[in-house]
Scaffold this motif. Sequence first.
Motif, PDB file in Angstrom:
ATOM      1  N   ARG A 131       1.393  -1.385  -0.157  1.00 29.44           N
ATOM      2  CA  ARG A 131       0.222   0.168  -0.559  1.00 29.44           C
ATOM      3  C   ARG A 131       0.697   1.159   0.159  1.00 29.44           C
ATOM      4  O   ARG A 131       1.901   1.227   0.201  1.00 29.44           O
ATOM      5  CB  ARG A 131      -0.596  -0.582   0.783  1.00 29.44           C
ATOM      6  N   ASN A 145      -4.845   0.905  -1.489  1.00 30.07           N
ATOM      7  CA  ASN A 145      -4.091  -0.899  -1.432  1.00 30.07           C
ATOM      8  C   ASN A 145      -3.486  -0.934  -2.736  1.00 30.07           C
ATOM      9  O   ASN A 145      -4.459  -0.760  -3.908  1.00 30.07           O
ATOM     10  CB  ASN A 145      -4.433  -1.681  -1.381  1.00 30.07           C
ATOM     11  N   THR A 146      -2.213  -0.815  -3.225  1.00 30.59           N
ATOM     12  CA  THR A 146      -1.353  -0.939  -3.733  1.00 30.59           C
ATOM     13  C   THR A 146      -0.146  -1.625  -4.081  1.00 30.59           C
ATOM     14  O   THR A 146       0.892  -1.474  -2.480  1.00 30.59           O
ATOM     15  CB  THR A 146      -1.354  -0.349  -5.514  1.00 30.59           C
ATOM     16  N   THR A 168       3.418   5.503 -10.460  1.00 33.78           N
ATOM     17  CA  THR A 168       3.870   4.657  -9.920  1.00 33.78           C
ATOM     18  C   THR A 168       4.360   3.710 -10.758  1.00 33.78           C
ATOM     19  O   THR A 168       3.770   3.568 -12.471  1.00 33.78           O
ATOM     20  CB  THR A 168       2.917   3.991  -9.325  1.00 33.78           C
ATOM     21  N   SER A 170       5.690  -0.579 -11.839  1.00 32.18           N
ATOM     22  CA  SER A 170       4.968  -2.076 -11.280  1.00 32.18           C
ATOM     23  C   SER A 170       5.465  -2.826 -12.370  1.00 32.18           C
ATOM     24  O   SER A 170       5.039  -2.529 -13.305  1.00 32.18           O
ATOM     25  CB  SER A 170       3.905  -2.167 -10.368  1.00 32.18           C
ATOM     26  N   TRP A 177      -1.709   8.029 -11.241  1.00 31.56           N
ATOM     27  CA  TRP A 177      -2.859   8.192 -10.082  1.00 31.56           C
ATOM     28  C   TRP A 177      -3.269   9.723 -10.137  1.00 31.56           C
ATOM     29  O   TRP A 177      -2.847  10.551  -9.398  1.00 31.56           O
ATOM     30  CB  TRP A 177      -2.160   7.707  -9.115  1.00 31.56           C
ATOM     31  N   GLU A 190      -6.193   5.032 -11.009  1.00 41.13           N
ATOM     32  CA  GLU A 190      -5.207   4.692 -11.897  1.00 41.13           C
ATOM     33  C   GLU A 190      -4.848   4.160 -13.256  1.00 41.13           C
ATOM     34  O   GLU A 190      -6.190   3.722 -13.964  1.00 41.13           O
ATOM     35  CB  GLU A 190      -4.444   3.085 -11.452  1.00 41.13           C
TER      36      GLU A 190
END
Length: 366
Positions: A131, A145-146, A168, A170, A177, A190
Amino acid sequence: MKKLIVFFCFICIALGEWHQSKEFTLPKGLQVNDLAISNTGELWILSSSSILKYETAADAPFYIRDFENGKVLAVYDNTVYIIDQANRLYSLDLVKEEMKRALNTSLNITNQIVVVPVEEKPFLVIREANRLSFILNDNRVGSINTVAEKISMIPTGDYGNSQTPFYTLSNNRISAWAGGTFTNPDAYTENPLYSTSSGILDFTADRNGNLYILFSDSIVVLQPNGKYRKKISIDNVPMNSKILTDPTNNNVVIFNRRLNSLKILTGIQKNDSREIIVLNNNQPNPVDNYTEIEFSINQPLNLTLTIYNLIGEPVKVIASGRYSKGTHRAVWRADDENGNLVPNGIYFYRLESNKGVAIRQLIVLR
């Protein structure tokens, strides 16, 4: 403790081009756990045993305080935020020289802190294992929560505005965001912005919202909407290297972990009417006993224009207050606050507001 304000000010040589303006190797044996550039352009280093600040005048780290087993850090104004190996958050007040535990409970496994102002208050964004947590006044005020490998904020972004994005990383995919705020995180959505099959080592955003994506042999630059802007070729850098931007001048800093070295890339962007603050070169320069400094703003702002000496000590405030949209001029007569003429040498002038900071260099030579 003597306070130093260190600036990365480098001269650009070609419009729209990037070049290496400086490269230096950190002292042998210095184990770097993390690096950060503060909102005032200072480079901070967290080693395995201490907190240091890089002093450009001496080209060497300047010892600040012992801190054992620090993992990550962030710096905003006169406060250093640190997370240790036990995932405890601390804050160091540089003015009072006080260290305190910033949260009563330990965080989940975390490897990054970012600090951004919201209505002139420092908000901490902490990347935990699963998160993102938003911290204000030592309290968690929201979370998302990510799972993210890295987060990046626009250094001068207005995060009280729900349309200001953060980013972000990943699995080689960067997302933007937006739609929420730190106190209303459920409204964030997102949106995929960029993806690649190549290995992204790191990424960061500059004060204009441009993204700099670090690969082993290049930096890809994206506009805030994700549109490709340019590619900058660099020497090969290894895994776990870092890329940072200086919010005072948009210089790009690359930390090569294998060589324990820092490389600064400097460039000039084309003039953008969306720039909130434009600080021009003083005239005349070098300065004998008089110089005029011109600056422009595209909205009314509270501003302070201050002269600093080479080691970052304030010499004189030459303008302060609320200024209307447009172009303004301030005069400096090469004197200090007491009216005494300053010695010959290199000085900096720094224009500061809650929308950003601009810094330039001048020379006094009689």
